[in-house]
Scaffold this active site. Structure first.
Site, PDB file in Angstrom:
ATOM      1  N   TYR A 143      30.966  38.747  45.544  1.00 28.62           N
ATOM      2  CA  TYR A 143      31.545  37.419  45.768  1.00 28.62           C
ATOM      3  C   TYR A 143      30.922  36.454  44.763  1.00 28.62           C
ATOM      4  O   TYR A 143      29.704  36.452  44.571  1.00 28.62           O
ATOM      5  CB  TYR A 143      31.240  36.947  47.192  1.00 28.62           C
ATOM      6  N   ASP A 238      25.531  36.870  38.066  1.00 25.84           N
ATOM      7  CA  ASP A 238      25.635  35.856  39.106  1.00 25.84           C
ATOM      8  C   ASP A 238      24.415  36.004  40.003  1.00 25.84           C
ATOM      9  O   ASP A 238      24.372  36.849  40.896  1.00 25.84           O
ATOM     10  CB  ASP A 238      26.940  36.031  39.892  1.00 25.84           C
ATOM     11  N   LYS A 266      21.793  28.211  45.546  1.00 26.61           N
ATOM     12  CA  LYS A 266      20.953  28.505  46.711  1.00 26.61           C
ATOM     13  C   LYS A 266      19.487  28.096  46.539  1.00 26.61           C
ATOM     14  O   LYS A 266      19.184  26.910  46.653  1.00 26.61           O
ATOM     15  CB  LYS A 266      21.148  29.969  47.117  1.00 26.61           C
TER      16      LYS A 266
HETATM   17  C1  PLP Z   1      26.761  31.933  47.636  1.00 23.14           C
HETATM   18  C2  PLP Z   1      27.238  32.566  46.392  1.00 23.14           C
HETATM   19  C3  PLP Z   1      28.150  31.932  45.530  1.00 23.14           C
HETATM   20  C4  PLP Z   1      28.817  30.636  45.879  1.00 23.14           C
HETATM   21  O1  PLP Z   1      27.923  29.603  46.013  1.00 23.14           O
HETATM   22  P1  PLP Z   1      28.367  28.284  46.847  1.00 23.14           P
HETATM   23  O2  PLP Z   1      27.206  27.373  46.692  1.00 23.14           O
HETATM   24  O3  PLP Z   1      28.604  28.762  48.239  1.00 23.14           O
HETATM   25  O4  PLP Z   1      29.600  27.767  46.219  1.00 23.14           O
HETATM   26  C5  PLP Z   1      28.447  32.536  44.337  1.00 23.14           C
HETATM   27  N1  PLP Z   1      27.897  33.714  43.998  1.00 23.14           N
HETATM   28  C6  PLP Z   1      27.036  34.360  44.802  1.00 23.14           C
HETATM   29  C7  PLP Z   1      26.451  35.653  44.358  1.00 23.14           C
HETATM   30  C8  PLP Z   1      26.686  33.820  46.032  1.00 23.14           C
HETATM   31  O5  PLP Z   1      25.857  34.482  46.840  1.00 23.14           O
END
Ligand code: PLP
Length: 426
Positions: A143, A238, A266
Protein backbone atom coordinates in the site's frame (compact mmCIF):
# COMPACT_ATOMS: atom_id res chain seq x y z
CA UNK A 1 -18.57 -1.67 29.06
CA UNK A 2 -18.34 0.19 25.77
CA UNK A 3 -21.63 2.09 25.87
CA UNK A 4 -20.22 5.52 25.16
CA UNK A 5 -18.10 4.26 22.27
CA UNK A 6 -21.19 2.62 20.79
CA UNK A 7 -23.29 5.74 21.22
CA UNK A 8 -20.61 7.89 19.61
CA UNK A 9 -20.25 5.45 16.73
CA UNK A 10 -23.97 5.64 16.04
CA UNK A 11 -23.88 9.41 16.14
CA UNK A 12 -20.74 9.47 13.97
CA UNK A 13 -22.45 7.53 11.20
CA UNK A 14 -24.98 10.29 10.66
CA UNK A 15 -22.49 12.82 9.31
CA UNK A 16 -19.30 10.84 8.67
CA UNK A 17 -19.33 8.11 6.01
CA UNK A 18 -19.11 4.84 7.92
CA UNK A 19 -18.58 6.84 11.10
CA UNK A 20 -14.83 7.08 10.51
CA UNK A 21 -12.30 9.27 8.74
CA UNK A 22 -10.18 6.33 7.54
CA UNK A 23 -11.78 2.98 6.68
CA UNK A 24 -9.89 0.39 8.80
CA UNK A 25 -10.90 2.23 11.96
CA UNK A 26 -14.50 1.08 11.47
CA UNK A 27 -13.78 -2.52 12.66
CA UNK A 28 -15.57 -3.83 9.56
CA UNK A 29 -13.24 -6.79 9.07
CA UNK A 30 -13.21 -7.88 12.71
CA UNK A 31 -16.84 -7.03 13.41
CA UNK A 32 -18.23 -5.10 16.36
CA UNK A 33 -17.95 -1.37 16.81
CA UNK A 34 -14.79 0.68 17.25
CA UNK A 35 -13.41 2.02 20.51
CA UNK A 36 -13.41 5.81 20.67
CA UNK A 37 -10.28 6.90 22.46
CA UNK A 38 -10.15 9.71 24.97
CA UNK A 39 -6.47 9.76 25.86
CA UNK A 40 -3.16 7.99 25.60
CA UNK A 41 -0.12 7.85 27.83
CA UNK A 42 3.03 5.88 27.07
CA UNK A 43 2.09 2.36 26.00
CA UNK A 44 -1.54 2.74 27.03
CA UNK A 45 -4.72 4.21 25.61
CA UNK A 46 -7.98 4.88 27.42
CA UNK A 47 -11.34 4.82 25.68
CA UNK A 48 -14.32 7.07 26.34
CA UNK A 49 -15.82 4.43 28.65
CA UNK A 50 -12.71 4.46 30.82
CA UNK A 51 -11.27 1.11 29.65
CA UNK A 52 -7.51 1.05 29.42
CA UNK A 53 -5.57 -0.97 26.83
CA UNK A 54 -1.96 -1.80 26.08
CA UNK A 55 -1.72 -0.31 22.60
CA UNK A 56 -0.02 -2.18 19.75
CA UNK A 57 -1.25 0.15 17.01
CA UNK A 58 0.46 3.38 18.03
CA UNK A 59 -1.66 5.41 15.60
CA UNK A 60 -0.60 2.92 12.86
CA UNK A 61 3.10 3.45 13.40
CA UNK A 62 4.00 7.07 14.14
CA UNK A 63 4.11 6.79 17.94
CA UNK A 64 7.48 5.12 18.33
CA UNK A 65 7.96 6.95 21.66
CA UNK A 66 4.49 6.03 22.89
CA UNK A 67 1.54 8.34 23.50
CA UNK A 68 2.00 11.94 24.62
CA UNK A 69 5.75 11.72 25.20
CA UNK A 70 6.56 14.76 27.39
CA UNK A 71 9.39 16.00 25.15
CA UNK A 72 7.21 15.80 22.04
CA UNK A 73 4.26 17.48 23.74
CA UNK A 74 6.51 20.27 25.04
CA UNK A 75 8.00 20.83 21.57
CA UNK A 76 4.52 21.08 20.07
CA UNK A 77 3.33 23.49 22.76
CA UNK A 78 6.36 25.68 22.35
CA UNK A 79 6.00 25.79 18.56
CA UNK A 80 2.23 26.40 18.72
CA UNK A 81 2.70 29.37 21.02
CA UNK A 82 4.90 30.99 18.38
CA UNK A 83 2.39 30.66 15.56
CA UNK A 84 0.57 27.75 13.93
CA UNK A 85 1.52 28.32 10.32
CA UNK A 86 3.23 30.90 8.14
CA UNK A 87 3.26 29.54 4.61
CA UNK A 88 6.82 30.85 4.53
CA UNK A 89 10.14 29.18 5.34
CA UNK A 90 11.05 28.49 8.98
CA UNK A 91 14.31 27.42 10.63
CA UNK A 92 12.96 24.09 11.87
CA UNK A 93 12.29 22.91 8.31
CA UNK A 94 15.95 23.33 7.52
CA UNK A 95 16.86 21.49 10.70
CA UNK A 96 14.68 18.48 9.94
CA UNK A 97 15.85 18.37 6.30
CA UNK A 98 19.50 18.40 7.45
CA UNK A 99 18.78 15.70 10.01
CA UNK A 100 16.95 13.44 7.55
CA UNK A 101 19.77 13.77 5.01
CA UNK A 102 22.32 13.01 7.76
CA UNK A 103 20.49 9.92 8.94
CA UNK A 104 19.81 8.57 5.44
CA UNK A 105 22.83 8.63 3.13
CA UNK A 106 20.56 8.07 0.08
CA UNK A 107 19.00 11.51 0.59
CA UNK A 108 20.83 14.42 -1.02
CA UNK A 109 17.72 16.57 -0.82
CA UNK A 110 14.30 16.23 0.74
CA UNK A 111 10.90 17.92 0.41
CA UNK A 112 8.35 17.95 3.23
CA UNK A 113 4.66 17.25 2.71
CA UNK A 114 1.80 16.53 5.11
CA UNK A 115 1.08 12.81 4.63
CA UNK A 116 2.51 9.57 3.33
CA UNK A 117 0.02 9.62 0.47
CA UNK A 118 1.32 12.99 -0.68
CA UNK A 119 4.89 11.75 -0.42
CA UNK A 120 4.36 8.68 -2.62
CA UNK A 121 2.13 10.51 -5.09
CA UNK A 122 4.74 13.23 -5.50
CA UNK A 123 7.65 10.78 -5.72
CA UNK A 124 5.91 8.99 -8.59
CA UNK A 125 5.21 12.20 -10.46
CA UNK A 126 8.84 13.14 -9.97
CA UNK A 127 10.08 9.77 -11.22
CA UNK A 128 7.89 10.09 -14.30
CA UNK A 129 9.02 13.66 -14.88
CA UNK A 130 12.65 12.70 -14.46
CA UNK A 131 12.58 9.68 -16.78
CA UNK A 132 9.99 10.93 -19.27
CA UNK A 133 8.28 7.53 -18.94
CA UNK A 134 4.82 6.56 -17.65
CA UNK A 135 4.96 2.95 -16.56
CA UNK A 136 5.04 2.14 -12.87
CA UNK A 137 5.69 -1.21 -11.19
CA UNK A 138 4.17 -1.99 -7.82
CA UNK A 139 3.67 -5.22 -5.90
CA UNK A 140 0.42 -6.83 -4.87
CA UNK A 141 -0.39 -6.19 -1.24
CA UNK A 142 1.89 -3.16 -0.93
CA UNK A 143 0.00 0.00 0.00
CA UNK A 144 1.40 3.36 -0.98
CA UNK A 145 -1.38 5.73 0.00
CA UNK A 146 -4.60 6.42 -1.86
CA UNK A 147 -3.58 8.31 -4.99
CA UNK A 148 -4.97 7.08 -8.33
CA UNK A 149 -1.91 5.39 -9.82
CA UNK A 150 -1.37 3.38 -6.65
CA UNK A 151 -4.84 1.98 -6.00
CA UNK A 152 -4.31 -0.81 -8.44
CA UNK A 153 -4.06 -4.55 -7.96
CA UNK A 154 -3.17 -7.37 -10.30
CA UNK A 155 -5.61 -9.17 -12.49
CA UNK A 156 -5.13 -12.91 -12.44
CA UNK A 157 -1.96 -14.32 -13.88
CA UNK A 158 1.44 -12.88 -14.33
CA UNK A 159 2.28 -9.46 -15.68
CA UNK A 160 -1.31 -8.41 -15.99
CA UNK A 161 -1.82 -4.75 -16.44
CA UNK A 162 -3.58 -3.39 -13.44
CA UNK A 163 -7.23 -2.94 -12.87
CA UNK A 164 -8.28 -0.28 -10.41
CA UNK A 165 -9.00 -1.69 -6.97
CA UNK A 166 -11.06 1.35 -6.05
CA UNK A 167 -14.06 2.99 -7.64
CA UNK A 168 -13.26 6.33 -9.19
CA UNK A 169 -9.81 5.41 -10.51
CA UNK A 170 -9.76 5.78 -14.34
CA UNK A 171 -8.88 2.51 -16.07
CA UNK A 172 -6.69 4.61 -18.38
CA UNK A 173 -4.58 5.59 -15.43
CA UNK A 174 -4.46 2.11 -13.91
CA UNK A 175 -3.09 0.85 -17.21
CA UNK A 176 0.16 2.59 -16.46
CA UNK A 177 0.64 0.49 -13.33
CA UNK A 178 2.00 -3.02 -13.63
CA UNK A 179 1.36 -5.16 -10.56
CA UNK A 180 3.72 -8.00 -9.70
CA UNK A 181 4.06 -10.54 -6.89
CA UNK A 182 6.14 -9.47 -3.91
CA UNK A 183 9.32 -11.55 -3.46
CA UNK A 184 9.17 -12.91 -7.03
CA UNK A 185 12.49 -11.85 -8.59
CA UNK A 186 12.01 -13.92 -11.75
CA UNK A 187 8.75 -12.14 -12.52
CA UNK A 188 10.41 -8.78 -12.00
CA UNK A 189 13.20 -9.74 -14.40
CA UNK A 190 10.65 -10.75 -16.98
CA UNK A 191 8.76 -7.47 -16.60
CA UNK A 192 11.97 -5.52 -17.21
CA UNK A 193 12.89 -7.73 -20.15
CA UNK A 194 9.56 -6.93 -21.77
CA UNK A 195 8.97 -3.32 -20.76
CA UNK A 196 12.30 -2.04 -19.40
CA UNK A 197 12.63 1.05 -21.57
CA UNK A 198 9.12 2.19 -20.57
CA UNK A 199 9.43 1.75 -16.81
CA UNK A 200 9.63 5.07 -14.96
CA UNK A 201 9.79 3.59 -11.49
CA UNK A 202 9.48 0.62 -9.22
CA UNK A 203 7.83 1.44 -5.90
CA UNK A 204 8.05 -1.01 -3.03
CA UNK A 205 7.63 -1.33 0.70
CA UNK A 206 11.08 -2.77 1.47
CA UNK A 207 9.43 -4.55 4.39
CA UNK A 208 5.71 -4.77 3.73
CA UNK A 209 3.48 -3.64 6.58
CA UNK A 210 0.20 -3.21 4.76
CA UNK A 211 -0.78 -6.82 4.08
CA UNK A 212 0.29 -7.73 7.61
CA UNK A 213 4.10 -7.91 7.82
CA UNK A 214 5.93 -9.58 4.94
CA UNK A 215 9.73 -9.60 4.95
CA UNK A 216 11.78 -9.31 1.75
CA UNK A 217 13.27 -12.62 0.61
CA UNK A 218 17.04 -12.78 0.13
CA UNK A 219 18.03 -11.04 -3.10
CA UNK A 220 14.63 -9.53 -3.93
CA UNK A 221 15.52 -5.92 -3.16
CA UNK A 222 18.97 -6.32 -4.71
CA UNK A 223 17.44 -7.64 -7.95
CA UNK A 224 15.19 -4.59 -8.01
CA UNK A 225 18.17 -2.27 -7.53
CA UNK A 226 20.17 -3.97 -10.27
CA UNK A 227 17.31 -3.91 -12.80
CA UNK A 228 16.41 -0.28 -12.12
CA UNK A 229 20.03 0.77 -12.58
CA UNK A 230 20.40 -1.22 -15.79
CA UNK A 231 17.20 0.17 -17.34
CA UNK A 232 17.39 3.75 -16.06
CA UNK A 233 14.27 3.37 -13.90
CA UNK A 234 13.86 5.10 -10.56
CA UNK A 235 13.79 2.82 -7.51
CA UNK A 236 11.44 4.24 -4.88
CA UNK A 237 11.54 2.76 -1.40
CA UNK A 238 8.28 3.61 0.29
CA UNK A 239 9.53 3.82 3.86
CA UNK A 240 6.49 5.67 5.19
CA UNK A 241 6.01 2.80 7.62
CA UNK A 242 9.50 1.29 7.87
CA UNK A 243 11.32 4.64 8.09
CA UNK A 244 12.86 4.89 11.59
CA UNK A 245 10.62 1.99 12.60
CA UNK A 246 12.83 -0.97 11.65
CA UNK A 247 16.04 0.84 12.61
CA UNK A 248 17.77 4.21 12.61
CA UNK A 249 18.99 3.55 9.05
CA UNK A 250 15.46 2.55 7.95
CA UNK A 251 14.94 -0.58 5.81
CA UNK A 252 17.49 0.64 3.26
CA UNK A 253 20.14 0.61 5.98
CA UNK A 254 19.03 -2.74 7.33
CA UNK A 255 19.25 -4.46 3.92
CA UNK A 256 22.09 -2.38 2.50
CA UNK A 257 20.25 -1.18 -0.62
CA UNK A 258 20.37 2.43 -1.82
CA UNK A 259 17.12 3.56 -3.47
CA UNK A 260 16.95 6.57 -5.82
CA UNK A 261 14.00 8.07 -3.96
CA UNK A 262 12.62 7.43 -0.48
CA UNK A 263 9.23 8.35 0.89
CA UNK A 264 8.76 8.93 4.60
CA UNK A 265 5.87 9.68 6.94
CA UNK A 266 4.52 8.26 10.19
CA UNK A 267 7.51 8.29 12.62
CA UNK A 268 9.05 11.47 11.14
CA UNK A 269 5.96 13.38 12.29
CA UNK A 270 5.86 11.79 15.74
CA UNK A 271 2.04 11.72 15.58
CA UNK A 272 1.58 14.96 13.64
CA UNK A 273 0.98 15.23 9.87
CA UNK A 274 4.45 15.15 8.28
CA UNK A 275 5.55 13.27 5.18
CA UNK A 276 8.64 13.64 3.04
CA UNK A 277 10.21 12.45 -0.16
CA UNK A 278 13.85 12.74 -1.01
CA UNK A 279 16.76 11.17 -2.79
CA UNK A 280 19.35 11.77 -5.48
CA UNK A 281 20.10 15.40 -6.20
CA UNK A 282 19.72 15.14 -9.98
CA UNK A 283 16.21 13.76 -9.51
CA UNK A 284 15.18 16.12 -6.72
CA UNK A 285 16.31 19.12 -8.77
CA UNK A 286 13.45 18.40 -11.19
CA UNK A 287 10.96 19.56 -8.53
CA UNK A 288 9.51 23.08 -8.72
CA UNK A 289 10.82 25.76 -8.26
CA UNK A 290 14.11 24.24 -9.57
CA UNK A 291 12.52 22.07 -12.25
CA UNK A 292 9.37 21.37 -14.25
CA UNK A 293 7.67 18.84 -11.91
CA UNK A 294 5.04 20.68 -9.88
CA UNK A 295 4.44 19.93 -6.22
CA UNK A 296 3.28 22.25 -3.44
CA UNK A 297 1.43 22.44 -0.12
CA UNK A 298 -0.11 25.22 1.99
CA UNK A 299 0.76 23.43 5.21
CA UNK A 300 3.91 21.61 4.03
CA UNK A 301 6.63 21.88 6.66
CA UNK A 302 4.11 23.14 9.20
CA UNK A 303 6.07 24.35 12.23
CA UNK A 304 3.95 22.60 14.88
CA UNK A 305 4.06 19.28 13.01
CA UNK A 306 7.78 19.59 12.30
CA UNK A 307 8.42 20.35 15.98
CA UNK A 308 6.84 16.99 16.92
CA UNK A 309 8.89 15.24 14.23
CA UNK A 310 12.17 16.84 15.26
CA UNK A 311 11.62 16.03 18.94
CA UNK A 312 10.92 12.41 17.98
CA UNK A 313 13.89 12.13 15.63
CA UNK A 314 16.19 13.45 18.35
CA UNK A 315 15.11 10.88 20.92
CA UNK A 316 15.36 7.86 18.63
CA UNK A 317 19.07 8.52 18.19
CA UNK A 318 19.74 7.49 21.81
CA UNK A 319 22.26 4.65 22.04
CA UNK A 320 20.55 1.25 22.19
CA UNK A 321 17.15 2.75 21.31
CA UNK A 322 16.58 0.28 18.47
CA UNK A 323 18.30 -2.65 20.18
CA UNK A 324 15.84 -2.35 23.06
CA UNK A 325 12.84 -1.78 20.82
CA UNK A 326 13.76 -4.78 18.69
CA UNK A 327 14.30 -6.98 21.74
CA UNK A 328 10.89 -6.09 23.23
CA UNK A 329 9.08 -6.59 19.96
CA UNK A 330 10.77 -9.95 19.46
CA UNK A 331 9.87 -11.07 22.97
CA UNK A 332 6.21 -10.24 22.25
CA UNK A 333 6.28 -12.34 19.07
CA UNK A 334 8.16 -15.23 20.68
CA UNK A 335 5.82 -15.19 23.67
CA UNK A 336 2.67 -15.23 21.53
CA UNK A 337 4.06 -17.95 19.25
CA UNK A 338 4.98 -20.22 22.13
CA UNK A 339 1.60 -19.63 23.82
CA UNK A 340 -0.10 -20.73 20.59
CA UNK A 341 2.17 -23.70 20.17
CA UNK A 342 1.45 -24.96 23.70
CA UNK A 343 -2.23 -25.10 22.79
CA UNK A 344 -1.71 -26.43 19.26
CA UNK A 345 -3.05 -23.28 17.56
CA UNK A 346 -1.84 -22.78 13.96
CA UNK A 347 -0.05 -19.48 14.44
CA UNK A 348 3.23 -17.75 13.63
CA UNK A 349 4.71 -14.35 14.39
CA UNK A 350 7.78 -12.32 13.45
CA UNK A 351 9.20 -8.89 14.04
CA UNK A 352 11.63 -6.52 12.36
CA UNK A 353 12.77 -3.65 14.57
CA UNK A 354 9.67 -2.21 16.24
CA UNK A 355 7.10 -3.69 13.85
CA UNK A 356 5.57 -7.14 13.94
CA UNK A 357 3.23 -9.54 12.16
CA UNK A 358 0.89 -12.11 13.70
CA UNK A 359 -0.49 -14.84 11.44
CA UNK A 360 -3.04 -17.56 11.99
CA UNK A 361 -1.03 -19.83 9.72
CA UNK A 362 1.80 -22.20 10.60
CA UNK A 363 4.47 -20.29 8.71
CA UNK A 364 5.10 -16.59 8.16
CA UNK A 365 3.79 -15.63 4.70
CA UNK A 366 6.12 -14.49 1.90
CA UNK A 367 3.62 -12.83 -0.44
CA UNK A 368 0.02 -11.72 -0.87
CA UNK A 369 -1.32 -15.16 -1.82
CA UNK A 370 0.18 -16.68 1.34
CA UNK A 371 -1.17 -13.85 3.47
CA UNK A 372 -4.61 -14.66 2.07
CA UNK A 373 -4.26 -18.20 3.45
CA UNK A 374 -4.29 -16.91 7.03
CA UNK A 375 -7.38 -17.84 9.05
CA UNK A 376 -9.18 -14.52 9.39
CA UNK A 377 -11.99 -15.95 11.54
CA UNK A 378 -9.36 -17.10 14.06
CA UNK A 379 -7.74 -13.66 13.97
CA UNK A 380 -11.06 -11.95 14.60
CA UNK A 381 -11.73 -14.18 17.62
CA UNK A 382 -8.24 -13.49 18.94
CA UNK A 383 -8.61 -9.75 18.33
CA UNK A 384 -11.86 -9.46 20.29
CA UNK A 385 -10.70 -11.69 23.13
CA UNK A 386 -7.51 -9.64 23.49
CA UNK A 387 -9.47 -6.38 23.29
CA UNK A 388 -11.78 -7.56 26.08
CA UNK A 389 -8.69 -8.42 28.12
CA UNK A 390 -7.27 -4.91 27.61
CA UNK A 391 -4.84 -5.34 24.68
CA UNK A 392 -5.45 -3.26 21.57
CA UNK A 393 -4.18 -4.82 18.32
CA UNK A 394 -4.90 -3.54 14.81
CA UNK A 395 -8.53 -4.31 13.97
CA UNK A 396 -7.65 -6.32 10.85
CA UNK A 397 -5.74 -9.51 10.07
CA UNK A 398 -3.92 -7.62 7.32
CA UNK A 399 -2.09 -4.96 9.27
CA UNK A 400 1.28 -4.95 10.99
CA UNK A 401 1.54 -4.12 14.68
CA UNK A 402 3.85 -1.75 16.53
CA UNK A 403 5.70 -1.67 19.82
CA UNK A 404 6.96 1.65 21.20
CA UNK A 405 9.83 2.64 23.45
CA UNK A 406 7.21 3.22 26.16
CA UNK A 407 6.24 -0.48 26.30
CA UNK A 408 8.04 -2.16 29.17
CA UNK A 409 8.68 -5.82 29.90
CA UNK A 410 5.64 -5.96 32.16
CA UNK A 411 3.35 -4.70 29.36
CA UNK A 412 4.64 -7.41 27.04
CA UNK A 413 4.37 -10.06 29.75
CA UNK A 414 0.73 -9.24 30.54
CA UNK A 415 -0.14 -9.36 26.86
CA UNK A 416 1.56 -12.73 26.45
CA UNK A 417 -0.18 -14.20 29.49
CA UNK A 418 -3.56 -12.89 28.28
CA UNK A 419 -2.92 -14.70 24.99
CA UNK A 420 -1.91 -17.89 26.85
CA UNK A 421 -5.23 -17.78 28.67
CA UNK A 422 -7.15 -17.29 25.42
CA UNK A 423 -5.30 -20.03 23.54
CA UNK A 424 -5.73 -22.46 26.48
CA UNK A 425 -9.48 -22.66 25.79
CA UNK A 426 -9.17 -22.16 22.04
C1 PLP B 1 0.70 4.67 5.85
C2 PLP B 1 1.38 4.45 4.56
C3 PLP B 1 1.21 5.31 3.46
C4 PLP B 1 0.21 6.43 3.47
O1 PLP B 1 0.49 7.38 4.43
P1 PLP B 1 -0.70 8.37 4.92
O2 PLP B 1 -0.01 9.29 5.86
O3 PLP B 1 -1.71 7.48 5.56
O4 PLP B 1 -1.23 9.04 3.72
C5 PLP B 1 1.97 5.11 2.34
N1 PLP B 1 2.85 4.10 2.28
C6 PLP B 1 3.04 3.24 3.30
C7 PLP B 1 4.05 2.16 3.16
C8 PLP B 1 2.30 3.38 4.46
O5 PLP B 1 2.47 2.50 5.46
Amino acid sequence: MTNRSQQLFERAQRHIPGGVNSPVRAFRSVGGSPCFFASGNGARVTDVDGNSYVDYVGSWGPLILGHAHPAVVAAVQEAAAKGLSFGAPTEMEVEIADLLCDLLPSLDMVRLVSSGTEATMSAIRLARGFTGRDLLIKFEGCYHGHSDSLLVKAGSGMLTFGNPSSGGVPADLAQHTLVLDYNNSAQLEQAFAEHGSRIAAVIVEPVVGNMNLVAPAAGFLQTMRTLCTRHGSVLIFDEVMTGFRVGLGCAQGLYGITPDLTTLGKVIGGGMPVGAFGGRREIMEKIAPLGPVYQAGTLSGNPVAVAAGLATLKLIQAPDFYAQLEQKTKSLCDGLASAAEKSGVAFSAQSIGGMFGLYFRRQCPQNFAEVMECDTAAFNRFFHAMLDAGHYFAPSAFEAGFVSAAHNKADIATTVSAAEEIFRTW
